[in-house]
Design an enzyme around this catalytic site. Structure first.
Site, PDB file in Angstrom:
ATOM      1  N   ASP A 114       6.640  41.236  27.567  1.00 56.61           N
ATOM      2  CA  ASP A 114       7.676  40.209  27.617  1.00 56.61           C
ATOM      3  C   ASP A 114       8.107  39.880  26.187  1.00 56.61           C
ATOM      4  O   ASP A 114       7.262  39.577  25.345  1.00 56.61           O
ATOM      5  CB  ASP A 114       7.139  38.953  28.311  1.00 56.61           C
ATOM      6  CG  ASP A 114       8.261  37.997  28.683  1.00 56.61           C
ATOM      7  OD1 ASP A 114       9.442  38.418  28.709  1.00 56.61           O
ATOM      8  OD2 ASP A 114       7.968  36.819  28.944  1.00 56.61           O
ATOM      9  N   HIS A 134      16.786  30.078  22.956  1.00 51.85           N
ATOM     10  CA  HIS A 134      15.507  29.721  23.574  1.00 51.85           C
ATOM     11  C   HIS A 134      14.412  29.580  22.513  1.00 51.85           C
ATOM     12  O   HIS A 134      13.651  28.614  22.511  1.00 51.85           O
ATOM     13  CB  HIS A 134      15.094  30.762  24.610  1.00 51.85           C
ATOM     14  CG  HIS A 134      13.724  30.552  25.177  1.00 51.85           C
ATOM     15  ND1 HIS A 134      13.422  29.503  26.016  1.00 51.85           N
ATOM     16  CD2 HIS A 134      12.560  31.242  25.000  1.00 51.85           C
ATOM     17  CE1 HIS A 134      12.136  29.560  26.344  1.00 51.85           C
ATOM     18  NE2 HIS A 134      11.590  30.600  25.739  1.00 51.85           N
ATOM     19  N   GLU A 163      11.079  30.753  33.967  1.00 45.04           N
ATOM     20  CA  GLU A 163      11.791  31.338  32.830  1.00 45.04           C
ATOM     21  C   GLU A 163      12.794  32.344  33.374  1.00 45.04           C
ATOM     22  O   GLU A 163      12.437  33.282  34.084  1.00 45.04           O
ATOM     23  CB  GLU A 163      10.819  31.988  31.834  1.00 45.04           C
ATOM     24  CG  GLU A 163       9.993  30.937  31.090  1.00 45.04           C
ATOM     25  CD  GLU A 163       9.369  31.441  29.792  1.00 45.04           C
ATOM     26  OE1 GLU A 163       9.051  32.644  29.714  1.00 45.04           O
ATOM     27  OE2 GLU A 163       9.206  30.615  28.866  1.00 45.04           O
ATOM     28  N   GLU A 200      14.961  35.348  33.136  1.00 48.87           N
ATOM     29  CA  GLU A 200      14.948  36.555  32.302  1.00 48.87           C
ATOM     30  C   GLU A 200      15.506  37.743  33.091  1.00 48.87           C
ATOM     31  O   GLU A 200      15.577  37.713  34.314  1.00 48.87           O
ATOM     32  CB  GLU A 200      13.511  36.908  31.867  1.00 48.87           C
ATOM     33  CG  GLU A 200      12.757  35.738  31.239  1.00 48.87           C
ATOM     34  CD  GLU A 200      11.455  36.148  30.549  1.00 48.87           C
ATOM     35  OE1 GLU A 200      11.218  37.358  30.365  1.00 48.87           O
ATOM     36  OE2 GLU A 200      10.686  35.225  30.199  1.00 48.87           O
ATOM     37  N   ASP A 259       9.445  34.580  34.701  1.00 43.17           N
ATOM     38  CA  ASP A 259       8.147  34.547  34.020  1.00 43.17           C
ATOM     39  C   ASP A 259       7.590  33.127  34.139  1.00 43.17           C
ATOM     40  O   ASP A 259       7.683  32.325  33.215  1.00 43.17           O
ATOM     41  CB  ASP A 259       8.354  34.955  32.554  1.00 43.17           C
ATOM     42  CG  ASP A 259       7.068  34.934  31.768  1.00 43.17           C
ATOM     43  OD1 ASP A 259       6.006  35.186  32.360  1.00 43.17           O
ATOM     44  OD2 ASP A 259       7.124  34.665  30.552  1.00 43.17           O
ATOM     45  N   ARG A 319       3.179  25.159  30.980  1.00 41.05           N
ATOM     46  CA  ARG A 319       3.427  24.784  29.580  1.00 41.05           C
ATOM     47  C   ARG A 319       2.251  24.070  28.926  1.00 41.05           C
ATOM     48  O   ARG A 319       2.038  24.209  27.720  1.00 41.05           O
ATOM     49  CB  ARG A 319       4.663  23.875  29.514  1.00 41.05           C
ATOM     50  CG  ARG A 319       5.939  24.513  29.996  1.00 41.05           C
ATOM     51  CD  ARG A 319       6.299  25.746  29.213  1.00 41.05           C
ATOM     52  NE  ARG A 319       7.577  26.312  29.655  1.00 41.05           N
ATOM     53  CZ  ARG A 319       8.025  27.500  29.251  1.00 41.05           C
ATOM     54  NH1 ARG A 319       7.309  28.239  28.416  1.00 41.05           N
ATOM     55  NH2 ARG A 319       9.178  27.945  29.691  1.00 41.05           N
ATOM     56  N   GLN A 342      -0.304  26.728  28.168  1.00 37.76           N
ATOM     57  CA  GLN A 342       0.263  27.536  27.084  1.00 37.76           C
ATOM     58  C   GLN A 342       0.143  26.821  25.730  1.00 37.76           C
ATOM     59  O   GLN A 342      -0.237  27.429  24.725  1.00 37.76           O
ATOM     60  CB  GLN A 342       1.743  27.825  27.405  1.00 37.76           C
ATOM     61  CG  GLN A 342       2.472  28.681  26.370  1.00 37.76           C
ATOM     62  CD  GLN A 342       3.970  28.795  26.672  1.00 37.76           C
ATOM     63  OE1 GLN A 342       4.475  28.290  27.679  1.00 37.76           O
ATOM     64  NE2 GLN A 342       4.701  29.455  25.791  1.00 37.76           N
ATOM     65  N   LYS A 374       0.649  32.253  31.352  1.00 39.44           N
ATOM     66  CA  LYS A 374       1.720  33.128  31.845  1.00 39.44           C
ATOM     67  C   LYS A 374       1.215  34.154  32.863  1.00 39.44           C
ATOM     68  O   LYS A 374       2.002  34.620  33.685  1.00 39.44           O
ATOM     69  CB  LYS A 374       2.313  33.924  30.669  1.00 39.44           C
ATOM     70  CG  LYS A 374       2.872  33.100  29.540  1.00 39.44           C
ATOM     71  CD  LYS A 374       4.310  32.749  29.807  1.00 39.44           C
ATOM     72  CE  LYS A 374       4.975  32.179  28.564  1.00 39.44           C
ATOM     73  NZ  LYS A 374       6.394  31.888  28.821  1.00 39.44           N
ATOM     74  N   THR A 376       4.292  36.745  37.724  1.00 40.90           N
ATOM     75  CA  THR A 376       5.633  37.014  37.200  1.00 40.90           C
ATOM     76  C   THR A 376       6.418  37.625  38.353  1.00 40.90           C
ATOM     77  O   THR A 376       5.975  38.635  38.913  1.00 40.90           O
ATOM     78  CB  THR A 376       5.580  38.024  36.033  1.00 40.90           C
ATOM     79  OG1 THR A 376       4.656  37.553  35.043  1.00 40.90           O
ATOM     80  CG2 THR A 376       6.945  38.210  35.401  1.00 40.90           C
ATOM     81  N   GLU A 428      13.221  23.254  28.456  1.00 40.96           N
ATOM     82  CA  GLU A 428      14.423  23.025  27.645  1.00 40.96           C
ATOM     83  C   GLU A 428      15.398  22.091  28.367  1.00 40.96           C
ATOM     84  O   GLU A 428      15.960  21.188  27.763  1.00 40.96           O
ATOM     85  CB  GLU A 428      15.123  24.359  27.351  1.00 40.96           C
ATOM     86  CG  GLU A 428      14.348  25.303  26.471  1.00 40.96           C
ATOM     87  CD  GLU A 428      14.947  26.705  26.529  1.00 40.96           C
ATOM     88  OE1 GLU A 428      15.843  27.016  25.748  1.00 40.96           O
ATOM     89  OE2 GLU A 428      14.515  27.486  27.402  1.00 40.96           O
TER      90      GLU A 428
END
Ligand code: CA
Length: 417
Positions: free
Chosen positions: A123, A130, A195, A197, A229, A233, A236, A249, A253, A364
């Site tokens: 990834d 971002h 996420e 992607e 993904d 948080r 992480q 993570k 996925t 975000e």
């Protein structure tokens, strides 16, 4: 635009110009198919009827994953696509009208399974917006971009065996989370995120020690899927320094079930944003390597589902915003001589635009929960709650061009175990 003998509704993601590959499951087992309109054209049955000619070796179309097809390489992919196009186009097909039904199944009637066996999963972190937003949120008061970011496509090796297909439930992960005392507790994540992607899947690769030049990337890339993904948080934030994301993570996925080929995307190529400073020579690439794919995140809570209320669109982004292109990602990943294999998945990293409504993750969109989203039901969300369904969508569309859609990838959060 071409006509197929399969009827294709005008709003469909899958006109004859698309023909994405997937694996669908019926009582007869998993078969390879291409999506067209609301149907799937069954390659297994087509091969049995000797309709594929010598486009690909016998057996490849009757495999239960795309990996044998991926192994064949670019010329075979192009031949098979040409043959399928011929077979499905009204003017050129040699399937008799009374014989056609047996090659089709309804997309609504089958279960889609993983399209390919993921051999290795990387990834990247290739969206400037971002990476800048995450830097501001995770390391407030310091320079948001680390010094290497504009020189190389930053990435990490993820967990191939937990890449799952659309519809797979997402179990809320537990992990170490830092508390106010400064010490961690072991608890279910309170900051479960999506996420937005895209990711590309490769065919047969290079020999060990031989890098792939950015200018040759097209020979190795089969197609593209949507990638969610999922990220915890809080786990992480505690674990990611110094070696990058790990358990925050690797729990899941999700990918979309249809692999859209690079050939299908050809008319939607877009320029890569200006790269400053100029990349080192091995990362330079003359071609336009981005793609104009409109991306979205939808969120449907349990209350919405119960009330028959459709999902809220919480973000709109576009794959053309990516700073580092797929060609640069592949060149960088092999620049030390590391090999790639058929079935390797390379995801882009979260794709955010410059406006708040175009951010590709909840951390975000809500600025780490400071500004919760207000949903159409009056509910608020900072991060995902149990029962929430997150869905990613992607499609290319422009006046006068056939729509090339990716379909969707969804996952519903279930409580921690
Ligand atoms: Ca990611």
């Amino acid at each position: 635009m071409a006509n197929s003998w399969v009827s294709v509704p005008p709003e469909s993601d899958f006109p004859i110009e698309n023909l994405p590959y997937g694996i669908f499951k019926t009582a007869r087992g998993p078969h390879i198919g291409v999506a067209i309109g609301d149907a799937i054209f069954d390659l297994h049955v087509a091969a049995q009827a000797h309709l594929l000619g010598d486009a690909i070796p016998a057996g490849v179309a009757q495999a239960s994953s795309l990996n044998p097809l991926l192994t064949l390489g670019h010329d075979s992919w192009a031949r098979l696509r040409r043959r399928l196009y011929e077979l499905l186009q009204s003017e050129t097909t040699d399937i008799a009208a009374q014989d056609r039904e047996r090659f089709l199944v309804g997309r609504a009637d089958v279960e889609m399974v993983m399209p390919f066996e993921v051999r290795d999963y990387v990834d990247f972190y290739s969206s400037l917006e971002h990476a800048t937003n995450l830097g501001k949120i995770m390391r407030p008061g310091s320079e948001p971009l680390l010094p290497n970011w504009r020189w190389l496509p930053v990435g990490y090796h993820g967990r191939a065996s937990t890449v799952v297909v659309d519809g797979t439930p997402i179990v809320r992960p537990r992990g170490q989370i830092k508390t106010e005392t400064g010490n961690p507790e072991f608890a279910p994540t309170r900051m479960l995120d999506v996420e937005l992607e895209i990711g590309f899947v490769t065919g047969a690769g290079n020999a060990l020690g031989e890098p792939i030049a950015a200018g040759h990337a097209r020979d190795y890339i089969f197609g593209v899927v949507l990638v969610n993904d999922w990220s915890a948080r809080d786990i992480q934030a505690w674990e990611y320094q110094p070696l990058g994301p790990f358990l925050g993570k690797s729990f899941a996925t999700s990918i979309s079930p249809w692999v859209v080929t690079l050939e299908a995307l050809e008319s939607y190529r877009a320029a890569v944003p200006k790269q400053e400073p100029a990349p080192l020579p091995y990362l330079r690439c003359a071609e336009d390597w981005n793609y104009d794919v409109v991306l979205g995140i939808e969120l449907q809570t349990q209350a919405m589902r119960g009330g028959g209320i459709s999902a809220d669109v919480i973000s709109r982004s576009n794959a053309k915003y990516l700073y580092w292109s797929m060609a640069q990602q592949l060149a960088h990943a092999t620049s030390n001589g590391a090999t790639i294999s058929p079935g390797d998945l390379f995801a882009s990293g979260t794709i955010s635009g410059s406006e708040p409504g175009s951010y590709g993750s909840l951390i975000e969109l809500t600025w780490r929960g400071e500004k919760p989203l207000k949903l159409s039901t009056g509910e608020a969300r900072s991060f995902l709650e149990d029962g929430d369904t997150a869905t990613l969508t992607g499609r290319c569309e422009a006046p006068g061009k056939p729509r090339i859609g990716f379909g969707r990838v969804s996952g519903t959060v279930v409580p921690a175990r």
